[in-house]
Scaffold this active site. Structure first.
Site, PDB file in Angstrom:
ATOM      1  N   ASP A 216      43.292  39.165  47.253  1.00 44.69           N
ATOM      2  CA  ASP A 216      43.522  38.930  48.679  1.00 44.69           C
ATOM      3  C   ASP A 216      42.324  39.361  49.506  1.00 44.69           C
ATOM      4  O   ASP A 216      42.078  40.554  49.685  1.00 44.69           O
ATOM      5  CB  ASP A 216      44.765  39.706  49.135  1.00 44.69           C
TER       6      ASP A 216
ATOM      7  N   MET B  72      40.724  39.622  53.090  1.00 48.03           N
ATOM      8  CA  MET B  72      41.157  39.639  54.496  1.00 48.03           C
ATOM      9  C   MET B  72      39.996  40.089  55.380  1.00 48.03           C
ATOM     10  O   MET B  72      39.235  40.972  55.000  1.00 48.03           O
ATOM     11  CB  MET B  72      42.321  40.620  54.665  1.00 48.03           C
TER      12      MET B  72
ATOM     13  N   ASP C 181      53.838  33.532  47.722  1.00 52.62           N
ATOM     14  CA  ASP C 181      53.176  34.828  47.919  1.00 52.62           C
ATOM     15  C   ASP C 181      53.823  35.591  49.065  1.00 52.62           C
ATOM     16  O   ASP C 181      53.841  35.125  50.199  1.00 52.62           O
ATOM     17  CB  ASP C 181      51.691  34.549  48.233  1.00 52.62           C
TER      18      ASP C 181
HETATM   19  C1  DX5 Z   1      49.825  39.159  51.876  1.00 50.59           C
HETATM   20  C2  DX5 Z   1      49.073  38.893  50.594  1.00 50.59           C
HETATM   21  C3  DX5 Z   1      49.933  39.054  49.415  1.00 50.59           C
HETATM   22  C4  DX5 Z   1      50.461  40.450  49.236  1.00 50.59           C
HETATM   23  C5  DX5 Z   1      51.766  40.384  48.493  1.00 50.59           C
HETATM   24  O1  DX5 Z   1      48.992  38.928  52.948  1.00 50.59           O
HETATM   25  O2  DX5 Z   1      48.556  37.584  50.610  1.00 50.59           O
HETATM   26  O3  DX5 Z   1      49.284  38.592  48.235  1.00 50.59           O
HETATM   27  O4  DX5 Z   1      49.580  41.284  48.559  1.00 50.59           O
HETATM   28  O5  DX5 Z   1      52.302  41.665  48.414  1.00 50.59           O
HETATM   29  P1  DX5 Z   1      53.859  41.891  48.099  1.00 50.59           P
HETATM   30  O6  DX5 Z   1      54.122  41.252  46.781  1.00 50.59           O
HETATM   31  O7  DX5 Z   1      53.961  43.383  48.052  1.00 50.59           O
HETATM   32  O8  DX5 Z   1      54.624  41.267  49.220  1.00 50.59           O
HETATM   33 ZN    ZN Z   2      47.807  36.621  48.665  1.00 50.97          ZN
END
Ligand code: DX5
Ligand code: ZN
Length: 229
Positions: free
Chosen positions: A43, A45, A183
């Protein structure tokens, strides 16, 4: 019942390293690899498209030697297009961009494929499935966000199951083998609903990384469908 052409045994599990211990990131990647995951979900960001800031190409490059598994890179950055080559060079296998962060999505998908990588497109919870209608011929993966992106550990948004069902129909009508991934908020309670709606890949952060390394294999298994059902 499992709809669509995805057999339970083909289901891909993609641990999100957002929930890993960043001070031991390489070891965490090796641990989920050994625990039987299929992809490593990464991920990215930028503190602009989403409120959180994580890591970029140098960190991805550092963990690339830790595993041979597919690097499933989820770009939550705006703009993404100027950075695509850096992620390809860092070792991404799949590069996923957000519909909402790209005015020239068609071009980005084409660029990713020209780099020899799989092209993914992601939709925020408020974005309708129709947003990808005109690019479906250029995608290898569709990522449905079942939380608002930015953080791990949020609650699954049930309305996204209907979107998954619609996308499953759209994908099946292309006759192509497009990965349908979900996701956010996936755990042993929500994963079966997503599988029944038609996903072929499940991302999970907190549900995989809870309990430390010795729990990862069981955590991953708990997301796979019960084959007896
Ligand atoms: C959210 C991310 C996800 C996140 C999922 O912005 O894109 O990939 O890490 O985490 P869980 O499985 O804990 O919701
Ligand atoms: Zn993600």
């Amino acid at each position: 019942p499992i709809k669509g052409n995805n057999m339970p045994s083909d289901l891909k599990i993609a641990p999100s390293i957002l929930s890993a211990d960043f001070s031991r990131l390489g070891a965490e990647v090796e641990a989920v690899d050994n625990a039987g995951c299929d992809y490593i979900h990464i991920d990215v960001m930028d503190g602009h498209f989403v409120p959180n800031l994580t890591f970029g190409p140098p960190v991805i490059q550092c963990i690339r030697p830790c595993t041979k598994k597919i690097f499933d890179v989820h770009l939550m950055i705006d703009p993404a297009q100027p950075h695509l080559q850096s992620y390809a060079d860092a070792g991404a296998d799949i590069i996923t961009v957000h519909v909402e962060a790209d005015a020239h999505l068609d071009r980005s998908l084409q660029m990713i494929r020209e780099m020899g990588k799989k092209a993914g497109v992601s939709l925020n919870p408020s974005t309708p499935e129709t947003a990808i209608e005109n690019v479906i011929d250029k995608v290898d993966l569709i990522l449905v966000m079942s939380v608002n992106p930015g953080f791990g550990g949020q609650t699954f948004i049930d309305s996204q199951l209907r979107k998954v069902e619609q996308l499953r129909r759209m994908i099946d009508s292309t006759g192509r083998d497009i990965i349908l991934e979900i996701d956010g908020g996936l755990n042993p309670e929500t994963a079966p609903k997503a599988i029944a709606a038609g996903v072929s890949a499940i991302v999970a952060g907190s549900a995989v990384f809870k309990g430390g390394g010795s729990a990862y294999a069981d955590n991953i298994r708990s997301l796979r469908p019960n084959l007896k059902v």
